[in-house]
Design a protein around this motif. Structure first.
Motif, PDB file in Angstrom:
ATOM      1  N   ASP A 184       0.838  -1.186   0.000  1.00 23.63           N
ATOM      2  CA  ASP A 184       0.000   0.000   0.000  1.00 23.63           C
ATOM      3  C   ASP A 184       0.881   1.246   0.000  1.00 23.63           C
ATOM      4  N   PRO A 185       0.850   2.069  -1.060  1.00 25.47           N
ATOM      5  CA  PRO A 185       1.719   3.248  -1.111  1.00 25.47           C
ATOM      6  C   PRO A 185       1.420   4.258  -0.015  1.00 25.47           C
ATOM      7  N   PHE A 186       0.206   4.204   0.565  1.00 28.72           N
ATOM      8  CA  PHE A 186      -0.144   5.121   1.644  1.00 28.72           C
ATOM      9  C   PHE A 186       0.401   4.657   2.992  1.00 28.72           C
ATOM     10  N   ARG A 187       1.013   3.461   3.020  1.00 26.75           N
ATOM     11  CA  ARG A 187       1.474   2.930   4.298  1.00 26.75           C
ATOM     12  C   ARG A 187       2.854   2.263   4.226  1.00 26.75           C
ATOM     13  N   THR A 188       3.561   2.464   3.131  1.00 24.13           N
ATOM     14  CA  THR A 188       4.885   1.855   3.017  1.00 24.13           C
ATOM     15  C   THR A 188       5.967   2.680   3.693  1.00 24.13           C
ATOM     16  N   PHE A 189       5.755   4.015   3.816  1.00 23.99           N
ATOM     17  CA  PHE A 189       6.763   4.925   4.371  1.00 23.99           C
ATOM     18  C   PHE A 189       8.084   4.819   3.613  1.00 23.99           C
ATOM     19  N   ALA A 190       8.002   4.579   2.296  1.00 27.54           N
ATOM     20  CA  ALA A 190       9.196   4.424   1.469  1.00 27.54           C
ATOM     21  C   ALA A 190       9.743   5.792   1.082  1.00 27.54           C
ATOM     22  N   GLY A 191      10.711   6.284   1.860  1.00 32.93           N
ATOM     23  CA  GLY A 191      11.336   7.556   1.553  1.00 32.93           C
ATOM     24  C   GLY A 191      10.408   8.731   1.806  1.00 32.93           C
ATOM     25  N   GLY A 192      10.859   9.902   1.333  1.00 34.15           N
ATOM     26  CA  GLY A 192      10.078  11.112   1.537  1.00 34.15           C
ATOM     27  C   GLY A 192       8.714  11.056   0.868  1.00 34.15           C
ATOM     28  N   HIS A 193       8.656  10.459  -0.348  1.00 36.75           N
ATOM     29  CA  HIS A 193       7.385  10.371  -1.054  1.00 36.75           C
ATOM     30  C   HIS A 193       6.388   9.516  -0.270  1.00 36.75           C
ATOM     31  N   GLY A 194       6.831   8.385   0.231  1.00 37.53           N
ATOM     32  CA  GLY A 194       5.957   7.509   0.997  1.00 37.53           C
ATOM     33  C   GLY A 194       5.485   8.167   2.282  1.00 37.53           C
ATOM     34  N   LEU A 195       6.369   8.931   2.915  1.00 43.51           N
ATOM     35  CA  LEU A 195       6.006   9.614   4.154  1.00 43.51           C
ATOM     36  C   LEU A 195       4.933  10.666   3.899  1.00 43.51           C
ATOM     37  N   ARG A 196       5.072  11.404   2.788  1.00 39.32           N
ATOM     38  CA  ARG A 196       4.069  12.423   2.468  1.00 39.32           C
ATOM     39  C   ARG A 196       2.731  11.789   2.067  1.00 39.32           C
ATOM     40  N   LEU A 197       2.790  10.632   1.416  1.00 40.38           N
ATOM     41  CA  LEU A 197       1.542   9.925   1.110  1.00 40.38           C
ATOM     42  C   LEU A 197       0.863   9.449   2.393  1.00 40.38           C
TER      43      LEU A 197
END
Length: 227
Positions: A184-197
């Motif tokens: 889930d891209p809203f819950r992966t916390f993958a880098g800055g983009h994931g954190l902002r999602l």
């Protein structure tokens, strides 16, 4: 043998750890901002001294890295704190979305109202973060950002109404999104983009909505005011 920690105690320990982590990150953000000021001062001194181009390029890359780190830590601090909304009645969601799309085509059902009790600044930020998260990532340049990339071919945004559990809702879809990795891209916390999602999803949830994804589509559902 040590006694097992109960689920209640374990949950409280996690909450305390989370609060401590947010404070540590907050302090780290302040330190990074301080380093950025020192680096900016050094760059100005180097420019006045007419230092070689490679030295100026190095200090510029250092500042860019510190700026990204400061932005990410600030986002993490905000994610770790409760979302406080200042709602305004009859806020036009379609206008917020058009501004947040930043050039991406938006298809809207003609003649349909999309008004709701929204916090316009917070919701605008969430929609911008989702739009940025749907775009392709920059490659080959450590300082590039999604805003500096050309528009993604095929990316479009759709806005429509639907009834959900007896209440009118707006459904926003980012179709043709480029997503990093799996899950889930809203819950992966993958880098800055994931954190902002992840922060965007929290803002959506605070409005009584939900954020989800499915096969290259990012989808947000938000409650609307009844006619």
């Amino acid at each position: 043998m040590k006694p097992l920690i109960s689920e209640t105690q374990d949950a409280e320990a996690l909450r305390e750890l989370g609060r401590a982590a947010v404070q540590v990150v907050h302090d780290l953000k302040n330190q990074i901002n301080g380093l950025k000021l020192y680096a900016t001062f050094l760059r100005k001194r180097l420019e006045k001294a007419e230092r070689p181009a490679d030295e100026l390029e190095t200090i510029s890359k250092l500042i860019a890295g510190l700026e990204r780190a400061a932005t990410d830590t600030a986002t993490l601090v905000r994610y770790g704190r409760p979302v406080e909304l200042r709602r305004a009645p009859r806020t036009d969601l379609s206008r917020l979305l058009s501004a947040a799309a930043e050039g991406v085509p938006v298809q809207t059902e003609p003649g349909e109202p999309f008004e709701g009790d929204f916090d316009a600044p917070a919701l605008s930020e969430a929609l911008k973060n989702i739009t940025a998260g749907a775009r392709p990532r920059a490659t080959g340049s450590a300082g590039a950002t999604p805003a500096a990339m050309p528009e993604q071919n095929g990316l479009e945004i759709r806005l429509r109404r639907e009834q959900h559990e007896g209440t009118p809702h707006a459904v926003i879809e980012w179709r043709g999104a480029t997503l990093d990795g799996e899950g889930d891209p809203f819950r992966t916390f993958a880098g800055g983009h994931g954190l902002r999602l992840a922060l965007a999803a929290r803002i959506i949830q605070a409005h009584g909505g939900e954020a989800a994804h499915d096969s290259g589509v990012l989808r947000v559902r938000l409650p609307l005011a009844k006619r």
